[in-house]
Design a protein around this motif. Sequence first.
Motif, short mmCIF file in Angstrom:
data_model
loop_
_atom_site.label_atom_id
_atom_site.label_comp_id
_atom_site.label_asym_id
_atom_site.label_seq_id
_atom_site.Cartn_x
_atom_site.Cartn_y
_atom_site.Cartn_z
N LYS A 1 4.71 7.27 -6.03
CA LYS A 1 6.17 7.77 -6.16
C LYS A 1 6.77 7.02 -5.31
O LYS A 1 8.25 6.55 -5.71
CB LYS A 1 5.82 9.25 -5.53
N GLN A 2 6.42 6.50 -4.00
CA GLN A 2 6.94 5.64 -3.22
C GLN A 2 7.47 4.30 -3.88
O GLN A 2 8.63 3.96 -3.66
CB GLN A 2 6.31 5.55 -1.79
N THR B 1 2.32 4.97 -2.14
CA THR B 1 1.79 6.03 -3.29
C THR B 1 2.63 5.58 -4.58
O THR B 1 3.69 4.95 -4.43
CB THR B 1 2.52 7.53 -2.93
N ASN C 1 0.84 -1.13 -0.02
CA ASN C 1 -0.16 -0.09 -0.02
C ASN C 1 0.91 1.29 0.03
O ASN C 1 1.03 1.76 1.03
CB ASN C 1 -0.89 -0.10 1.23
#
Length: 386
Positions: free
Chosen positions: A230-231, A228, A226
């Motif tokens: 970007k992450q 983003t 879970n």
Amino acid sequence: MIEKLVTSSLKLGVIAGGQLGKMLIQEASRWDISSYVLDPDEGCSARNVANVYVKGDFRDFDDVYAFGKQVDILTYELEDINIEALQQLKADGIKVLPDPDTLALIQDKGLQKEFYTKHQMPTSPFKCYENVEEIEKAIASGALTYPFVQKLRKGGYDGHGVSLIKDANDTLLDGASMVEDKVDIAKEIAVIAARNAKGEVRCFPAVEMSFSEETNLVEEIFCPANLTLKQAEVAELLAHEIIENLDMVGLLAVEFFIDTKGQILINEVAPRPHNSGHHTIDAAVTSQLKQLLRAILNLPLGSTALTTSSVMLNLLGEAGHVGPVHYEGFVECMAIDGVKIHLYGKKMTRPSRKMGHVTILGNSVEEARSKAEEVKKLLKVKSCQM
Ligand code: ADP
């Protein structure tokens, strides 16, 4: 190497014969590769699937060297191996992959951290100490402040050799250590990268881990994590950079912390198949084991795309149960769609021993996690001798 592969005479050596060795050999057998396994335990998981079992200690020079001399290509499923023997085998012309020098760096948590710093990669601040006295001196002088995390530089596994030191009441570990800042962890994730000799790199999508508070072992791993977008991108990019900077051929599992500010920090790496990649057997186009074989045989790497969402549960021996194993609830779990049970073939259970794992498939992580709750209630690793 490829000629040998198609003539089925390629000899693959695997140190050692735990569950990861077993799974790797099972995949190698699908390509008709002859597998040799070295393990001190005659009852080890891989013994029944390997073509040749060799009894021996992977920490012993002579055992590792004599084993390696029998094969064309040598790989491993744990880090605690006699490095000098691997280096001698490499010098003798045996393909040892990943390279022993890379393993030597990774075996030492202090050298690993220095490597990340040298390559300006994000990791928590750290310092190395020779012994307890040096750490105590640093505390007394104010150079080191509580809380911190102490890790023995060598030989730790599954949380052994790692200690959170909150204050003066906590006991320091005895031995050369790497001491790092305590991270306020929001999530723990992992990305497995693979690289072949041509320099091709592929990463599997990140998984997210949840740990048991009781045993500190990974209890549940779900994929996709879970995160983003970007992450997820940053984690894959970092895994890619590490395997490239190590100039490594093989499989590299990279564990990350995401702190409460959302920052991604590298925790540690393992140059081998990994618990965090079990789901790839049932839920990805290419399994981590097949990917390792492709990497070390310098074949094109396989697609790392997920075929479905999944949750992986480690099947651990129940507290209070020691002796011949019995899997309670096995039949009931088989009635749930998408439940894939993997038993490692260990005959004896004991509390928290890793006896198998279950991958639970679902249309979403939420669906897989709710089925996993049922599996957790039903499936118990007990001893039939109570
Ligand atoms: P091992 O090699 O035994 O798996 P790790 O370095 O992964 O050791 O540490 C085990 C666990 O301890 C981690 O998964 C994490 O939960 C916790 N931990 C390790 N380092 C830190 C840290 N710097 N700050 C906070 N928790 C940590």
